[in-house]
Design an enzyme around this catalytic site. Structure first.
Site, PDB file in Angstrom:
ATOM      1  N   ALA A 518      50.687  32.318  19.884  1.00 30.66           N
ATOM      2  CA  ALA A 518      50.471  33.274  20.860  1.00 30.66           C
ATOM      3  C   ALA A 518      51.829  34.370  20.988  1.00 30.66           C
ATOM      4  O   ALA A 518      51.591  35.416  21.472  1.00 30.66           O
ATOM      5  CB  ALA A 518      50.156  32.651  22.045  1.00 30.66           C
ATOM      6  N   GLU A 519      52.869  33.903  20.898  1.00 35.39           N
ATOM      7  CA  GLU A 519      53.875  34.591  21.103  1.00 35.39           C
ATOM      8  C   GLU A 519      54.220  35.793  20.000  1.00 35.39           C
ATOM      9  O   GLU A 519      54.428  36.996  20.193  1.00 35.39           O
ATOM     10  CB  GLU A 519      55.487  33.896  21.193  1.00 35.39           C
ATOM     11  CG  GLU A 519      55.645  33.298  22.424  1.00 35.39           C
ATOM     12  CD  GLU A 519      55.670  33.817  23.731  1.00 35.39           C
ATOM     13  OE1 GLU A 519      56.287  35.259  23.439  1.00 35.39           O
ATOM     14  OE2 GLU A 519      55.423  33.713  24.617  1.00 35.39           O
ATOM     15  N   SER A 520      53.996  35.347  18.708  1.00 35.37           N
ATOM     16  CA  SER A 520      54.549  36.276  17.408  1.00 35.37           C
ATOM     17  C   SER A 520      53.415  36.399  16.546  1.00 35.37           C
ATOM     18  O   SER A 520      53.691  37.412  15.612  1.00 35.37           O
ATOM     19  CB  SER A 520      55.722  35.755  16.802  1.00 35.37           C
ATOM     20  OG  SER A 520      55.293  34.352  16.336  1.00 35.37           O
ATOM     21  N   TYR A 626      47.331  34.590  29.121  1.00 33.49           N
ATOM     22  CA  TYR A 626      48.474  33.783  28.158  1.00 33.49           C
ATOM     23  C   TYR A 626      48.173  32.222  28.114  1.00 33.49           C
ATOM     24  O   TYR A 626      48.293  31.554  27.083  1.00 33.49           O
ATOM     25  CB  TYR A 626      49.686  34.085  28.472  1.00 33.49           C
ATOM     26  CG  TYR A 626      50.943  33.450  27.675  1.00 33.49           C
ATOM     27  CD1 TYR A 626      51.449  34.015  26.332  1.00 33.49           C
ATOM     28  CD2 TYR A 626      51.425  32.303  28.184  1.00 33.49           C
ATOM     29  CE1 TYR A 626      52.320  33.639  25.627  1.00 33.49           C
ATOM     30  CE2 TYR A 626      52.392  31.616  27.278  1.00 33.49           C
ATOM     31  CZ  TYR A 626      52.953  32.340  25.978  1.00 33.49           C
ATOM     32  OH  TYR A 626      53.880  31.722  25.302  1.00 33.49           O
TER      33      TYR A 626
END
Length: 702
Positions: A518-520, A626
């Site tokens: 999810a972050e990168s 998120y």
């Protein structure tokens, strides 16, 4: 288009591609050796210091795909000392290559700095960005400026044409500093009429650019200039503008400024905005549209503050003041109150398309169940459980049925694969990735595949996946049926050590994978606007604290681009967040995104809610989505790792309860592909949203 078919138009595309490669004389090169890559890295590091020292290190690299990058790096370093000849020679040798385009752009910027407009004009090509577009206009103006001895009509210099020279730039709310002299020249030539200035001011106001508004105001007549400065004040200091607005005349532009101030003040201080609205609504004759915008903002931000009268205000909004945001927040406030009749009423008030979102179908089923309408609730849940999404997984848990995940596998296509591997641009892209230059690799990738059909794009992404370049497949398989390529969309990179590092940190590896994804989106060089870096998007200061706390080596901010280092520190920081919230991965995910302090505030206000209602009540849209995305990704990664998945419901521990890591005794949910699920691609944005098109990582406060 079914992937197992070979439609005639795709066959023709493949033949055309292969023929084009043959005509271009491109043959598939042998895979570069480790020795060549090591030599390139050494030569490239030397070239970045300028001069010709790199040449001795690159004697055996003349046929290496990245050789053009070496000379470009040296020339770029030496730009301030360069004359035109070496630049011309490079551009001639490597025309159309990305480093040549970059060198042209950088040298043009240097020529503009020198104000060498004659050389600039001879090298300039359109399409190199707004700054160079304006430099080119400066060059034209400078080349035709009269000498001091000249006077009369022949001394007028270049004349700008607004439509030809400025219209495209004028449509942008922000322009680089290089455009300032051109805009000033346009003003001096009488091209910046009041209507044109107001057009740009309105565009800048919509983009929340008070500096642009204030700068343009100086060129307006006195009364108009004062009105424009009021708009700039409303954008910059809405509270101050609202306080002064009672002294403003009731003119159209002052009403616009007052409306903007009220809208923005509502976002910051809904109570103060209420008071200002009561004062100003009698002073200004706001238009119906302006009233709608103010009323909508007031109701919406009273709702995000969960004020006592928020639900009543949202329900009472006139139809013309309703928006998708006000309608959804009417549901969220009712959920926070666990007012189930109001939840149903609010969802029923949504347009048909909005209420079909998985979130509202889930909460409609929740409300129906709470009101003992179990049959109606079950019918909704059965449909929702066929979707591999956060709310689909929750529905499957509620019904105690397997998760519906229907993976696809790309069929082999050796001819197309060989044609792709013979593509010189893709060869450079793969090699740039192999030597640790991912940003340049992505640029070569985009250029090499520009105009390629969908089947070619998919196969290229799969080739990248097989080479460990995972972000290409994540970005390629991002909509429709392609969302079912789970292997490529949710990679398992054992070489980065995530599973053992998660185990050592005491967290679930499937959750750690989900956070990373999810972050990168697997971009190891990702860097956010807040300076969070690498796969798990850590701020350097945070990483340094985590390293010190855990007795780990800290190599500085740049080390966060190393996947192994990033994962070691990221898993420890995840464990730290989990420990703060009784191990609950869903609350730790919220803290990872919004910051633990904000999560503490939300818990103090609404900590008695069940987890799904608490997530729905989070004020930040980014954080709500998120958490849903991470928790659904955790289910998918659990299935990828183990073939079954820990139920999502067991990951959503009640607030205050202690979360237990899954072990061999934890019940697990099987995964199947029901016919209904196979017929439809995943559609829930909370679970399957594609990464940003500009490769930007998820923003976070870490």
């Amino acid at each position: 288009m079914p992937l197992h078919a070979a439609p005639r138009r795709l066959a023709h595309s493949l033949l055309a591609l292969a023929a084009g490669l043959l005509l271009a004389g491109i043959a598939q090169a042998a895979e570069p050796t480790d020795a060549q890559r090591a030599a390139f890295k050494q030569a490239y590091a030397t070239a970045q210091q300028g001069g010709d020292g790199w040449r001795a290190l690159a004697q055996n690299l003349s046929d290496y795909p990245l050789y053009p990058y070496l000379e470009a790096a040296a020339l770029t370093h030496d730009l301030r000392q360069l004359d035109r000849a070496p630049v011309d020679a490079y551009l001639k040798r490597y025309a159309q290559l990305i480093p040549a385009n970059d060198l042209r752009r950088d040298y043009l910027l240097e020529l503009a700095r020198r104000k060498d407009w004659a050389t600039f004009q001879s090298l300039y090509q359109p399409g190199l960005g707004d700054a160079l577009t304006c430099d080119a206009l400066q060059a034209r103006l400078a080349q035709t400026q009269p000498s001091p001895a000249q006077s009369g009509p022949s001394a007028q210099g270049a004349t700008l044409d607004f439509q030809r020279d400025l219209a495209a730039l004028w449509n942008k709310p922000n322009l680089p500093n290089a455009c300032d002299p051109v805009i000033a020249a346009a003003h001096d030539q009488g091209l910046l009429t009041a209507p044109r200035l107001w057009e740009r001011i309105d565009r800048a106001a919509d983009a929340n650019q008070p500096g642009t508004v204030a700068a343009l105001a100086a060129w307006l007549p006195a009364d108009d200039a004062q009105a424009a400065q009021r708009i700039a004040l409303a954008l910059r200091d809405p509270g101050g503008a609202a306080a002064k607005a009672a002294t403003w005349p009731d003119t159209p532009r002052s009403r616009q400024a007052a409306m903007l101030a009220l809208e923005r003040l509502a976002r910051r201080q809904s109570g103060a905005a209420d008071s200002s609205w009561e004062q100003l609504r009698g002073h200004f004759k706001f238009t119906p549209e302006q009233q709608r915008r103010v009323l909508s903002a007031l109701a919406l931000f009273h709702a995000t503050d969960f004020n006592d009268d928020a639900l009543q205000r949202l329900a009472a909004l006139p139809p013309q003041a309703q928006t998708d945001a006000t309608r959804e927040w009417r549901v969220r406030v009712a959920l926070a109150q666990q007012n189930w009749p109001a939840v149903l009423e609010a969802i029923d008030a949504m347009p048909a398309a909005q209420k079909q979102d998985g979130e509202w179908r889930w909460f409609r089923a929740r409300a129906l169940g709470a009101l003992n309408r179990d049959g109606d609730a079950r019918r909704l849940l059965v449909s929702l459980a066929d979707e591999p999404t956060f709310f689909g997984f929750l529905a499957a848990d509620k019904l105690d049925v397997p998760y519906a995940i229907c993976p696809l596998t790309l069929p082999p296509d050796p001819p197309r694969e060989q044609a792709l591997l013979a593509n010189a641009g893709l060869q450079r892209a793969f090699e740039l990735y192999a030597v640790g230059l991912p940003r340049q690799a992505r640029r070569e990738w985009v250029q090499a595949l520009d105009g390629a059909d969908a089947a070619t794009q998919k196969l290229a992404a799969d080739l990248a996946y097989r080479r460990g370049w995972y972000d290409r497949s994540v970005y390629a398989f991002n909509k429709g049926e392609a969302l079912r390529y789970y292997e490529q969309r949710f990679p398992l990179a054992s070489q980065d050590g995530l599973v053992p590092q998660a185990a050592e940190a005491g967290i679930d590896p499937s959750w750690a994978y989900a956070i990373l994804r999810a972050e990168s989106a697997w971009m190891s060089d990702a860097r956010s606007g807040a300076n969070a870096r690498g796969l798990m998007q850590l701020l350097p200061d945070t990483a340094a604290l985590v390293a010190r706390r855990n007795g780990l080596n800290w190599g500085g901010a740049e080390s966060l681009y190393d996947p192994i280092t990033n994962i070691v520190l990221g898993t420890r920081y995840l464990a730290q967040m989990a420990a703060r919230f009784n191990g609950a991965p869903w609350l730790a995910s919220a803290a990872y995104n919004a910051g633990p302090g904000r999560v503490d505030q939300w818990l103090a206000a609404r900590g008695s809610l069940p987890p799904d209602l608490f997530v729905a009540s989070m004020p930040f849209k980014e954080t709500r989505e998120y958490v849903a995305r991470v928790m659904s990704f955790a289910v998918i990664y659990d299935w990828r790792l183990n073939g079954t998945a820990t139920p999502l419901a067991t990951r959503l521990t009640a607030i205050g309860d202690t979360y237990q890591l899954p072990d061999r005794n934890t019940p697990r949910r099987p995964v199947t592909c029901p016919a209904a699920a196979a017929a439809a691609a995943p559609a829930d944005a909370a679970t399957v949203a594609a990464p940003p098109a500009n490769d930007a990582p998820n923003s976070s406060p870490r």
